[in-house]
Design an enzyme around this catalytic site. Structure first.
Site, short mmCIF file in Angstrom:
data_model
loop_
_atom_site.label_atom_id
_atom_site.label_comp_id
_atom_site.label_asym_id
_atom_site.label_seq_id
_atom_site.Cartn_x
_atom_site.Cartn_y
_atom_site.Cartn_z
N ASP A 235 -2.04 38.61 -11.19
CA ASP A 235 -2.86 37.82 -10.28
C ASP A 235 -4.34 37.95 -10.59
OD1 ASP A 235 -3.41 36.17 -8.04
OD2 ASP A 235 -3.78 37.95 -6.82
N ARG B 60 0.82 -1.21 0.00
CA ARG B 60 0.00 0.00 0.00
C ARG B 60 0.85 1.26 0.00
NH1 ARG B 60 -3.07 1.92 -2.68
NH2 ARG B 60 -4.00 -0.17 -2.66
N LYS C 245 1.83 24.94 -3.32
CA LYS C 245 0.59 24.32 -2.84
C LYS C 245 0.71 22.80 -2.95
CE LYS C 245 -2.26 28.31 -4.05
NZ LYS C 245 -3.38 28.84 -4.87
N LYS D 167 3.54 38.95 -2.07
CA LYS D 167 2.15 38.64 -2.36
C LYS D 167 1.23 39.68 -1.73
CE LYS D 167 1.14 34.21 -2.42
NZ LYS D 167 1.07 33.96 -3.87
N GLU E 180 3.27 40.53 -6.89
CA GLU E 180 1.94 40.34 -7.45
C GLU E 180 1.38 41.68 -7.90
OE1 GLU E 180 -0.89 38.45 -4.95
OE2 GLU E 180 -0.01 36.46 -5.17
#
Length: 298
Positions: free
Chosen positions: A236, A119, A154, A186, A215
């Site tokens: 953005d 697994r 992410k 950001k 950004e």
């Protein structure tokens, strides 16, 4: 972006095998050790109760749908960690395209070790192959536009190095591996620092000599960033018309990157705006695992 992992795009002929930078060995070893500790915290009483310690067997490792293979070194590492006598003989390599369901490796050796690691090995192979397959589909969507596909941070906690390796296997390009590899200002940074001009001035006055990206949510932000002296501007959540206008404004003065609100449906249109880079968090946070299995060989 949809969480479905589309089939890898068809090709007239299999391309020459690319040289793909492998994952960091220490990072891979940590992931394998943690995953095995999680699954074998109380041992494997089912397998141990059914099979003698000296039982051996041969298994087929199968990919059950079209896609890009990624994670074979991790499969080998899982079984090696359990018993060095397990032999994994692969017929493909990471980054290879599998057009139809097929066997991609034979695994032979102590049956207890193979069943206990099954697994963990399949989880890693399926996850990484799913990311590589989705990445390949997105790269194909951008083909001919001149835009380079980037991933983001992410990623799944603890799996970043491996998931970014999967992006490379799918033909994508890595953005930052961690916060220390580049300066990326950001929206929340800008709110706390007082805007683009002040943020850039402060960072340019700091000891860091890393590349600086900010950004921009509007054409006014783009103009401010150009005047402040940045290396790349991230457009953005802009509309296609806004992106085209921003690219025209930027010209060849700095690099441009598009991000936010981008899906498979509009990915090519975004590339055709003229941006140099398109970043997609969905490559790692929304890819569906490829369907893989391990079965006793006949």
């Amino acid at each position: 972006m949809s969480t479905e992992t589309p089939a890898a795009p068809a090709a007239a002929a299999e391309p020459a095998r690319r040289q793909i930078r492998p994952p960091d060995p220490e990072a891979a070893a940590r992931v394998v050790a943690a995953a095995l500790a999680e699954d074998l915290a109380l041992g494997d009483p089912t397998t141990d109760g059914l099979l003698a310690p000296d039982a051996t067997a041969t298994f087929s490792l199968l990919v059950k749908e079209p896609g890009i293979v990624c994670g074979l070194p991790l499969v080998a590492a899982v079984f090696a960690a359990l018993n060095a006598a397990v032999v994994v003989t692969a017929t493909v390599a990471d980054g290879d395209r599998v057009a139809t369901p097929r066997e991609i490796a034979r695994i032979t050796g102590p049956a207890r070790a193979i069943l206990s690691g099954e697994r963990t090995a399949l989880n890693l192979l399926g996850r990484l192959s799913g990311i590589a397959t989705l990445t390949a589909r997105c790269v194909a969507e951008l083909d001919g536009t001149g835009a380079t596909l980037l991933d983001t941070r992410k990623t799944t906690a603890g799996l970043r190095d491996l998931e970014k390796y999967a992006v490379r296997c799918g033909g994508g390009t890595n953005h930052r591996l961690n916060l220390g590899e580049a300066l990326l200002v950001k929206d929340n940074h800008l709110r706390l620092a007082g805007g683009i001009a002040l943020a850039v001035a402060r960072l340019r006055g700091s000891p860091s000599r890393l590349r600086l990206e900010v950004e921009a949510e509007s054409l006014a932000d783009v103009q401010t960033a150009l005047e402040a002296g940045v290396d790349r501007i991230l457009l953005d959540n802009m509309s296609l018309d806004e992106m085209r206008a921003a690219v025209a404004l930027i010209g060849d003065r700095v690099e441009s990157e598009a991000s936010g609100g981008i899906t498979l449906d509009n990915l090519r249109a975004v590339g055709e705006t003229g941006v140099e880079f398109v970043s997609l968090g969905a490559l790692t946070h929304s890819a569906r695992s490829l369907d893989v299995s391990l079965e006793v060989a006949e």
